[in-house]
Scaffold this motif. Structure first.
Motif, short mmCIF file in Angstrom:
data_model
loop_
_atom_site.label_atom_id
_atom_site.label_comp_id
_atom_site.label_asym_id
_atom_site.label_seq_id
_atom_site.Cartn_x
_atom_site.Cartn_y
_atom_site.Cartn_z
N GLN A 257 0.81 -1.21 0.00
CA GLN A 257 0.00 0.00 0.00
C GLN A 257 0.85 1.27 0.00
OE1 GLN A 257 -3.37 0.17 2.76
NE2 GLN A 257 -3.15 -2.03 3.11
N SER B 222 -6.66 -5.89 -3.62
CA SER B 222 -6.82 -4.66 -2.84
C SER B 222 -5.53 -3.86 -2.79
CB SER B 222 -7.30 -4.99 -1.42
OG SER B 222 -6.33 -5.75 -0.72
N VAL C 289 -5.10 0.00 -3.90
CA VAL C 289 -4.52 1.05 -3.05
C VAL C 289 -3.33 1.70 -3.75
CG1 VAL C 289 -3.30 1.48 -0.89
CG2 VAL C 289 -5.32 0.02 -0.90
N ARG D 90 -9.95 4.48 0.00
CA ARG D 90 -9.00 3.60 0.66
C ARG D 90 -9.62 2.95 1.89
NH1 ARG D 90 -5.53 7.16 2.33
NH2 ARG D 90 -6.55 7.18 4.35
N THR E 36 -10.11 -1.00 2.51
CA THR E 36 -9.56 -1.63 3.71
C THR E 36 -10.64 -2.35 4.51
OG1 THR E 36 -7.85 0.08 3.82
CG2 THR E 36 -8.24 -1.21 5.81
#
Length: 756
Positions: free
Chosen positions: A256, A497, A501, A690, A694
């Motif tokens: 990230q 994911s 990000v 974001r 998350t």
């Protein structure tokens, strides 16, 4: 470690001179037998690039070459590209301080041996100093992290070793000066080596100034050259420690927050200079792990703290931060933290992939999930029953419709016979068909009841479990495959994911850059005009004063008769009479000289009205004398002319300039305000997206891990498959009996009719 005094340098001791470039060093190193005085280097082999000759690693102040001595010892030779009058003194002090260290008292062998050679390399006839350092076999910090990213215990152990190394430096009053990933190498035994001592501080250098401020992505914005002392590593040390702990706790943070194209771990210069627009701080400060949150909050507070006021990073300080957040000294999860043993988040890939090897608790739940998921005992001493329900509860519209349909269906044949629609002989067959339809209607209504569905699901699960326990080896393999599928699904989800990000990071970076370009374009003209306003004001004052100066000059010229030129060479009374005859009686009556070139060239005097006259006897030389005389008169007149404007005129010009300045500043401020609004909106949108990603990632991981814990529990139960199968079959019998008693057809028919 040693400092060689091999003789004076070509420029003399203490002299600051121009040093060679990396290219010049590479050219000289093509002939080591000529450019070195050190025997090992003179007869050594310089590492070559495929095309360009000696291979150099270039930095801001030096180029580093790899040289292997005849005996096989490999050295890193640092050749300086910038001079410092105190270079020899500094390396002598550093060599002495490091040589005096008790290696047995150090946490690890982080110090690297070196020799400072004043006559290091001969380049174009001059000797230049160099540092010969033992070549360190190790892996750069970033490469090491990426290689061990999923081994949270290894990363956490490296964090502890880094803290121990920093504590060694603190205990001996030493600061490296440039703690960053490029100067930290991890050896094969996972201990740390610290390289590049150019900016190092040792007690003998107290009172000196720093020669460099360290890598921008690891330094406090407030660090200055005067911060040269035992405290100057503290900010970068805390930044690196936070990064290692965060990545050990949640490996996903690396994907990230680490920029593969950048020169940093997970924090960089913009995060320190502009915390409000940082993408990293919100992620760390709102992380589910308490230790990561507290460490991030602590380090973020250091951004605005002077370097000299920062606390030292020691093992005790590190453990205190862990205790404050509820974490253990080794990052273990305990009350108050969401980390798992080894510092792993419950939704991290490392936690999932390590669950099997970590084992399970006595309850059948994986050890790392203990306390988070309700556990089911692996075995039971005696069969237990689990009735699905005590009966139907509260009639619904579907029940009433089923009851009404059954009632109408059973009464319809009799009604048809009574109304003569159907003959009496058909009544038995019609009544039988009606009863079948009525039973089907009630059965349909019963199947729709949640109590019935729950009972059927429980019975189906117990049947499947019984079949599974009949062949434990096959069941064990199937469960392993299901666990593997869950792990793969979680890893795939985490990778997706992470990419999202990273895309958000790029979008934020590009968006902020675009906003900055736009605001610079909008304000560029206004900023230039603001810069030019002082000169513009001066020009306007001068322009406003010019008419008064011209009037004064003209008045002085008119009051100067042409006869004064008689004192000049070659301009006697006869020439004066000729000038007066041509209409030139004062210095103001002519303004210059003109010449006609070519055949029949002549010299003319230009009158005040612009006409040109040919004065007999005035040639090129006398015309130049007249022109010089007039110019001198004009210059003297200007010296006595008014030097300032009247106060009213001067105030008007200054007021106009002030108004223009306000307008330009307002334009700049408006553009910057709008740009800041755009930045805030972009930051808010990216942060919201974001957070959504998350949250989804966390929820998905939690769901998968609950399923995984149940699978592991079932896997453990296979060890006592005979007992477990008997228990499951007994439970299946009990559930069936209870379902038949409380949820049977007759019970449902009564429930539909009476509501009980």
């Amino acid at each position: 470690m040693a400092v060689s005094r091999g003789g004076p340098t070509a420029a003399g001791p203490g002299a600051v001179r121009k040093f060679p470039t990396g290219a010049l060093y590479a050219e000289a190193l093509q002939h080591p037998e000529l450019c070195f005085s050190d025997p090992d280097l003179k007869h050594g082999t310089v590492e070559q690039s495929a095309v360009l000759g000696p291979k150099a690693i270039s930095g801001n102040f030096a180029s580093v070459f790899s040289i292997t001595a005849p005996g096989g010892q490999r050295y890193a030779l640092k050749c300086f590209t910038r001079d410092s009058a105190t270079l020899g003194k500094r390396y002598a002090a550093i060599s002495s301080a490091l040589g005096a260290l008790d290696s047995g008292a150090l946490s690890q062998p982080w110090s690297v041996g070196f020799d400072f050679l004043e006559q290091g390399v001969l380049v174009q006839g001059d000797w230049f100093p160099a540092v010969r350092m033992t070549w360190v076999q190790g892996t750069g910090l970033i490469s090491w992290i990426e290689r061990n990213l999923q081994d949270s215990a290894a990363v956490r152990a490296l964090a502890d070793r880094f803290v121990a190394m920093v504590a060694d430096l603190e205990a001996n009053g030493i600061s490296h000066g440039d703690l960053q990933h490029g100067n930290l190498l991890v050896a094969a035994d996972d201990t740390i080596r610290l390289v590049d001592y150019d900016g190092m501080y040792v007690p003998a250098l107290r009172g000196e100034q720093a020669t460099e401020n360290g890598h921008r992505n690891y330094q406090s914005p407030s660090r200055k050259a005067a911060d040269f002392g035992p405290h100057m590593d503290r900010f970068s040390a805390w930044v690196i420690a936070l990064s290692l702990v965060a990545v050990a706790t949640d490996p996903g943070l690396w994907h990230q927050l680490h920029d593969p194209q950048g020169e940093s771990l997970i924090l960089s210069e913009p995060d320190f200079k502009e915390p409000a627009t940082s993408l990293a701080w919100p992620v760390l400060l709102h992380h589910p792990d308490a230790w990561v949150r507290d460490l991030a909050d602590l380090v973020k507070g250091f951004v605005a703290t002077p370097c000299s006021a920062l606390p030292a990073l020691t093992a005790d300080a590190f453990k205190a931060a862990a205790r404050r957040s509820g974490g253990g000294a080794s990052g273990g999860g305990s009350t108050g933290t969401t980390t798992a043993p080894g510092g792993t988040l419950p939704w991290s890939t490392a936690a999932v992939s390590g669950a099997i090897s970590a084992g399970t608790s006595a309850t059948g739940v994986p050890a790392w999930m203990a306390g988070r998921v309700a556990a089911t005992p692996a075995t039971s001493a005696a069969p237990t029953t689990a009735p699905v329900a005590t009966g139907f509860v509260r009639r619904r519209a579907g029940d009433l419709i089923a009851g009404a349909g059954a009632l109408l269906t059973t009464s319809a044949p009799g009604a048809l016979v009574l109304t003569a629609v159907e003959p009496a002989s058909a009544l038995p067959g019609s009544q039988a068909a009606a009863l079948v339809l009525a039973v089907a209607a009630l059965a349909s209504g019963r199947r729709r009841r949640p109590e019935y569905r729950a009972a059927r699901a429980q019975i189906a699960g117990l049947k499947a479990r019984a079949r599974e326990l009949a062949d434990p080896a096959r069941a064990h393999q199937r469960i392993r495959q299901e666990i593997h599928s869950l792990d793969a699904a979680l890893a795939k989800d985490n990778a997706a994911s992470d990419k999202k990000v990273q895309a958000l990071q790029s979008e934020l970076k590009d968006g902020l850059a675009r906003i900055t370009v736009n605001v610079n374009r909008r304000t560029g003209q206004a900023q230039r005009e603001l810069t030019e306003l002082p000169a513009r004001e001066k020009a306007q004052l001068a322009a406003a004063l010019e008419p008064a100066i011209r009037v004064h000059v003209q008045d002085r010229l008119r009051r100067t008769p042409i006869r004064e030129v008689q004192a000049l060479t070659n301009l006697g009374p006869k020439m004066v009479n000729a000038l007066e005859a041509a209409g030139i009686r004062t210095a103001a009556d002519f303004i210059g000289v003109a010449h006609s070139m070519g055949q029949g060239s002549a010299t003319y005097l230009v009158l005040a009205g612009g006409q040109r006259v040919k004065v007999p006897g005035i040639g090129e030389a006398r015309a130049a004398t007249l022109e010089g005389w007039r110019h001198n008169l004009e210059q003297r007149a200007r010296q006595s002319a008014p030097a300032t404007l009247p106060a009213q005129d001067k105030a008007r010009i200054k007021a106009d300039i002030a108004a223009l300045r306000r307008r330009l500043k307002a334009e700049v401020k408006q553009a910057e305000t709008e740009a800041q609004r755009e930045r805030d909106a972009l930051q808010q949108r990216i942060s919201g997206e974001r957070t959504r990603i998350t949250t989804q990632r966390r929820q998905h991981a939690t769901d998968i891990q609950r399923k995984r814990a149940d699978l592991i529990r079932r896997q453990n139960q296979l060890a006592g498959s005979d007992q477990e199968r008997a228990r499951v079959l007994a439970q299946l019998t009990d559930v069936r009996k209870e379902a038949k008693r409380t949820l049977g057809r007759v019970r449902y028919a009564r429930f539909v009719l009476t509501g009980r």
